[in-house]
Design a protein around this motif. Structure first.
Motif, PDB file in Angstrom:
ATOM      1  N   LEU A 127      10.724   8.503  89.777  1.00 63.78           N
ATOM      2  CA  LEU A 127      10.862   9.126  88.656  1.00 63.78           C
ATOM      3  C   LEU A 127      11.353   8.333  87.502  1.00 63.78           C
ATOM      4  N   GLY A 152       8.756   7.275  85.075  1.00 70.13           N
ATOM      5  CA  GLY A 152       9.114   8.217  84.112  1.00 70.13           C
ATOM      6  C   GLY A 152       8.817   8.210  82.740  1.00 70.13           C
ATOM      7  N   LEU A 161       5.952  10.417  81.687  1.00 69.48           N
ATOM      8  CA  LEU A 161       6.041  11.734  81.459  1.00 69.48           C
ATOM      9  C   LEU A 161       6.007  12.441  80.135  1.00 69.48           C
ATOM     10  N   ASN A 162       6.168  11.954  79.204  1.00 66.40           N
ATOM     11  CA  ASN A 162       5.916  12.359  77.644  1.00 66.40           C
ATOM     12  C   ASN A 162       4.454  12.830  77.522  1.00 66.40           C
ATOM     13  N   ALA A 216       2.807  15.250  81.686  1.00 67.49           N
ATOM     14  CA  ALA A 216       3.706  16.196  82.329  1.00 67.49           C
ATOM     15  C   ALA A 216       3.582  16.801  83.570  1.00 67.49           C
ATOM     16  N   GLU A 217       2.065  16.653  83.921  1.00 62.44           N
ATOM     17  CA  GLU A 217       1.578  17.055  85.180  1.00 62.44           C
ATOM     18  C   GLU A 217       1.785  16.377  86.505  1.00 62.44           C
ATOM     19  N   TRP A 218       2.653  15.206  86.113  1.00 60.35           N
ATOM     20  CA  TRP A 218       2.959  14.091  87.092  1.00 60.35           C
ATOM     21  C   TRP A 218       4.489  14.573  87.685  1.00 60.35           C
ATOM     22  N   ALA A 219       4.992  15.184  86.976  1.00 60.63           N
ATOM     23  CA  ALA A 219       6.552  15.503  87.397  1.00 60.63           C
ATOM     24  C   ALA A 219       6.611  15.882  88.918  1.00 60.63           C
ATOM     25  N   LEU A 273       6.244  13.007  91.451  1.00 64.02           N
ATOM     26  CA  LEU A 273       7.382  11.728  91.167  1.00 64.02           C
ATOM     27  C   LEU A 273       8.758  12.107  91.673  1.00 64.02           C
ATOM     28  N   SER A 274       9.093  13.379  91.440  1.00 62.60           N
ATOM     29  CA  SER A 274      10.413  13.745  91.751  1.00 62.60           C
ATOM     30  C   SER A 274      10.434  13.843  93.355  1.00 62.60           C
TER      31      SER A 274
END
Length: 167
Positions: A147, A151, A154-155, A158-161, A164-165
């Motif tokens: 993340l 990270g 991510l801006n 956003a679909e990667w979030a 990554l978490s």
């Protein structure tokens, strides 16, 4: 073709970010599969390809977990572009050694902070006690989580979030 694509290992661990052209090459050679297509399609003369956002490698790649490299950009990112002495939030910052190098301070994560030019000049080549200054936050090495490492994308993506978490 300059868009970024998240590359997942066979166990869905995020391992890299590549460009769209490389991702399509991996899919066409059957080294990777498409996980998420959130960008539409690419039309060629006789075929239509999905424009990948996330791909997954077919075979497990064993590699050490990436570490965050000690660079100016990463120091600014860790400190959120904020002077660690006065708290001013700006893009015009310098890197300061908490214990100056000529006094035995090392160039490590725990000894470098961001400082505005005025605070860096005021501190000079002295220690915090000699300069009568305090740090807002003790410097630490940033986490080597996926993340944090990926990270910054991510801006835009956003679909990667969810991928990554947890890593």
């Amino acid at each position: 073709m300059a868009e970024s694509v998240l590359v997942l290992n066979a166990n869905f661990e995020p391992i890299n970010v590549c460009n769209l052209q490389r991702a399509i090459g991996l899919i066409l050679t059957n080294r990777a599969t498409l996980v998420l297509n959130g960008r539409g399609e690419i039309h060629t003369v006789n075929r239509v390809f999905p424009r990948p956002s996330i791909i997954r490698l077919q075979h497990m790649v064993h590699r050490p977990r990436p570490k965050v490299k000690l660079t100016r950009r990463e120091i600014f990112r860790r400190d959120n572009y904020t002077c660690q002495y006065c708290g001013r939030h700006t893009n015009d910052l310098t890197v300061d050694h908490v214990i100056p190098r000529h006094l035995g301070g090392q160039h490590t994560w725990t000894n470098v902070v961001t400082a505005c030019a005025a605070c860096n000049h005021r501190k000079g080549g002295r220690t915090l006690a000699e300069a009568g200054m305090k740090l807002l936050r003790q410097p630490t090495e940033p986490p080597n989580t996926a993340l944090y490492i990926f990270g910054r994308h991510l801006n835009e993506y956003a679909e990667w979030a969810p991928f990554l978490s947890g890593w």
